[in-house]
Design a protein around this motif. Sequence first.
Motif, PDB file in Angstrom:
ATOM      1  N   LEU A 126       0.814  -1.213   0.000  1.00 17.42           N
ATOM      2  CA  LEU A 126       0.000   0.000   0.000  1.00 17.42           C
ATOM      3  C   LEU A 126       0.850   1.267   0.000  1.00 17.42           C
ATOM      4  O   LEU A 126       0.394   2.337   0.399  1.00 17.42           O
ATOM      5  N   GLY A 127       2.078   1.144  -0.468  1.00 14.42           N
ATOM      6  CA  GLY A 127       2.897   2.310  -0.728  1.00 14.42           C
ATOM      7  C   GLY A 127       3.446   3.021   0.483  1.00 14.42           C
ATOM      8  O   GLY A 127       3.672   4.233   0.428  1.00 14.42           O
ATOM      9  N   SER A 128       3.714   2.288   1.572  1.00 14.37           N
ATOM     10  CA  SER A 128       4.191   2.967   2.784  1.00 14.37           C
ATOM     11  C   SER A 128       5.550   3.618   2.581  1.00 14.37           C
ATOM     12  O   SER A 128       5.792   4.744   3.032  1.00 14.37           O
ATOM     13  N   SER A 129       6.476   2.932   1.906  1.00 14.87           N
ATOM     14  CA  SER A 129       7.804   3.521   1.708  1.00 14.87           C
ATOM     15  C   SER A 129       7.733   4.709   0.753  1.00 14.87           C
ATOM     16  O   SER A 129       8.392   5.735   0.974  1.00 14.87           O
ATOM     17  N   SER A 130       6.930   4.600  -0.298  1.00 15.72           N
ATOM     18  CA  SER A 130       6.764   5.734  -1.209  1.00 15.72           C
ATOM     19  C   SER A 130       6.140   6.924  -0.493  1.00 15.72           C
ATOM     20  O   SER A 130       6.535   8.076  -0.721  1.00 15.72           O
ATOM     21  N   ALA A 131       5.173   6.655   0.377  1.00 17.41           N
ATOM     22  CA  ALA A 131       4.544   7.744   1.130  1.00 17.41           C
ATOM     23  C   ALA A 131       5.564   8.432   2.027  1.00 17.41           C
ATOM     24  O   ALA A 131       5.576   9.672   2.141  1.00 17.41           O
ATOM     25  N   ALA A 132       6.425   7.650   2.672  1.00 22.05           N
ATOM     26  CA  ALA A 132       7.461   8.248   3.516  1.00 22.05           C
ATOM     27  C   ALA A 132       8.412   9.098   2.687  1.00 22.05           C
ATOM     28  O   ALA A 132       8.804  10.206   3.100  1.00 22.05           O
TER      29      ALA A 132
END
Length: 304
Positions: free
Chosen positions: A101-107
């Motif tokens: 769910l894109g946690s690293s991209s969001a960070a």
Amino acid sequence: MTGLPVSAVRVKVPGSTANLGSGFDALGMALSLYDNVSARVVDGPPGSASVRVEGEGADSVPTDERHLVVRVVHKTLAELGFPAPALRLHCENSIPHARGLGSSSAAIVAGIAAGFALAGIDLRDNDNAELALHLAASQEGHADNAAASLLGGFVVAWQESGRFRAVRMQPHPDVSPIAFVPQVRSATDATRGLLPERVPHADAAFAAGRAALAVHAMTSAPELLLAATADRLHQDYRESAWPDTIALVRRLREAGVAAAVSGAGPTVLALPTGGRLPAEIAPNGFQVLRLPVDDAGVRIVEQA
């Protein structure tokens, strides 16, 4: 003295889903699931940081300058011509880690947005947005998740002449994402290792047609999403990593629901017509989250 025009900022960034079945490394969509990051410049050794984390990752991520958001803030400021300040960060995380769910991209996007804001530079200016996207995508090697979290809505991403690019489109109002999130975690690098170096020409042609159809289906004709999300490039190859995920995708599709693995998995994305799931679908072991499309992308909530 850092010379930064802004000393404190609060950023809200959405999670995302990528691939959407047929659009491997190219299609993404922002979801209404958010991380909130507050960054403040403080007295201390240049490049140092203290981090407080609530929610997802609270017991597992670094709480000093090794934290991903801190590293991205400092890298972004360096790109913009500013030295690395000492920072105090407060992260309130709702995006599940290592679930697709894109946690690293969001960070990464949160760190870039905070860096631009601390430098007093408008991220929404076209040239700045292009730079922000390139900085974000360069850290992951593909731009689908990063573009979705940055721009919001539905995105098509690509690489051209060494630069990452993306266009944002407005999803059809009947697109109603539902995420089935398991407890098990996944690692993008590990699941990419399961993909073959070559695929049959027929599968490549199939993928091209369905990815093109997905753009039309997502924006204008959601009744075509079942066909548009069909995949031959990546999902079946990764079945050994998360068999329950692939089994749920197949059950949903057999019931007439457009479904795909979200990003690198193991979350399943469903796009049911009218937002309704068949009564016979009982996803044991998965948390069911209705996550409307986020239209805004990353935003600066406060700045001082």
